[in-house]
Every structure is written in C-alpha cells, then in structure tokens.
Design a protein around this motif. Structure first.
Motif, short mmCIF file in Angstrom:
data_model
loop_
_atom_site.label_atom_id
_atom_site.label_comp_id
_atom_site.label_asym_id
_atom_site.label_seq_id
_atom_site.Cartn_x
_atom_site.Cartn_y
_atom_site.Cartn_z
N GLN A 83 -5.03 5.79 -5.16
CA GLN A 83 -3.60 5.62 -5.36
C GLN A 83 -3.05 7.09 -5.69
O GLN A 83 -3.43 7.73 -6.78
CB GLN A 83 -3.26 4.67 -6.40
CG GLN A 83 -1.88 4.50 -6.47
CD GLN A 83 -1.32 3.31 -7.56
OE1 GLN A 83 -2.20 2.40 -7.66
NE2 GLN A 83 -0.20 3.30 -8.02
N SER B 185 0.76 -1.27 -0.03
CA SER B 185 -0.05 -0.10 0.11
C SER B 185 0.96 1.31 0.05
O SER B 185 0.26 2.19 -0.26
CB SER B 185 -1.00 0.04 1.23
OG SER B 185 -0.31 0.09 2.52
N ARG C 138 1.42 5.58 -3.05
CA ARG C 138 0.63 4.85 -1.93
C ARG C 138 -0.78 5.21 -1.92
O ARG C 138 -1.26 5.77 -2.82
CB ARG C 138 1.07 5.77 -0.60
CG ARG C 138 0.73 7.27 -0.49
CD ARG C 138 1.20 7.85 0.66
NE ARG C 138 0.49 9.35 0.83
CZ ARG C 138 1.03 10.40 1.47
NH1 ARG C 138 2.23 9.91 2.19
NH2 ARG C 138 0.50 11.48 1.68
N THR C 139 -1.72 4.36 -1.32
CA THR C 139 -3.00 4.14 -1.29
C THR C 139 -3.60 4.81 -0.07
O THR C 139 -3.22 4.40 1.06
CB THR C 139 -3.40 2.85 -1.34
OG1 THR C 139 -2.73 2.30 -2.60
CG2 THR C 139 -4.99 2.63 -1.82
#
Length: 171
Positions: A109, A68, A103-104
């Motif tokens: 995203q 993530s 990164r999410t």
C-alpha cells in the motif's frame, strides 16, 4: 406584439431553467463521478461521496472503484462553512486542505498526501469548487502528492485533470 414578447420571455425562462444542470438540482447517478489522471493512468471512480464534518466547517470528498485505489480531499475551516472558490495548500486563506491518494501495487500500500506546511516543497494541491450547496458539490483539482518515509521523500505522483460531481451526505 405584447403576446409575442410574453411568449418569447416565457420560452427563454423555460429553456434557462429546464436545460441548466448544476448542484442546485438533485444529482442523479450519472453525475456522481470523480475522474483524475494519477501519474500516467486515468482513473474514473464511480463510488464517490462527500460529507460535511464539524457542522459544515469541513468538507470531505472521496472516490474509489474497488478499494484498491482511492482519492480523498478535505477542506477545513475554523471560521465558516466551506464556500465555492479556489483553494491551494499554501494560500493565506483560513482554509486548510488535506489531499490523499492511496493505492495498492503488488500487495504494497502506498499513501500519497499533500497538506499545508510539510517538510517537502514538492507537494501541492489546487482545488476549485465551482458549485456547492447543502446537498451537492462539483469542481476540479490537480497537484502533486508525495509518499514519505519519515522525513525521506520516497515517491511523488502527479494529479492532473481531476474533476468531480457528487451528492453531499446528510449528517
């Protein structure tokens, strides 16, 4: 007297070789890490790796925990293998850097990047490779990565206190 000086010389040589830990040694799992502060959040990545690309003219280093969030940077050269040294985005060296942080957040995203000759003057990246050989690499990094939509700057993120040490995967 001769025996005493021989013993001291042997002891000094033993201590220098036994206590020194660098990329010349095979890195164990405990030294395979990437640590960095992204914005105000410290990340410690345990899934870290590096690899030679294009016969060793490109070096890619990447780290993540669970997918993530991850950081990657590549040093590219058209002329030689990547050596130890200091690199920045806009130096006049033959080495180009591409730095990424993905990164999410809330199922969205974000892709932050920095590279040479972008439209924005906000992105920057500094990399110092302290030690490198065919099997391992270690160093430090920092900078500012940007997230853009076309030519519009959406966000930037500060990259501070980055450090890494990892094995380099065989081609």
């Amino acid at each position: 007297m001769h025996i005493k000086s021989t013993i001291y010389a042997f002891l000094a040589l033993f201590l220098l070789t036994a206590c020194s830990k660098s990329v010349d040694d095979d890195l164990g799992e405990s030294t395979n890490f990437m640590k960095v502060t992204l914005g105000d959040k410290e990340e410690i990545y345990t899934d870290v790796s590096a690899r030679w690309i294009d016969g060793g003219n490109y070096l890619e280093v990447r780290g993540t925990n669970d997918g993530s969030s991850w950081v990657a940077f590549t040093v590219m050269s058209e002329v030689s293998r990547v050596p130890a040294g200091s690199y920045t985005l806009d130096d006049s060296s033959p080495y180009t850097i591409l730095a990424l942080h993905n990164r999410t957040e809330n199922d969205v995203q974000f892709n932050f990047a920095a590279t040479r000759n972008t439209l924005s003057t906000l992105d920057k990246f500094e990399l110092k490779i302290d030690n490198i050989n065919d099997r391992a690499v270690e160093g430090t990094f920092s900078g500012t990565l940007i997230y853009v939509n076309g030519e519009v700057l959406v966000r930037s993120i500060a990259v501070k206190d980055g450090s890494f040490s990892t094995k380099i995967e065989a081609n």
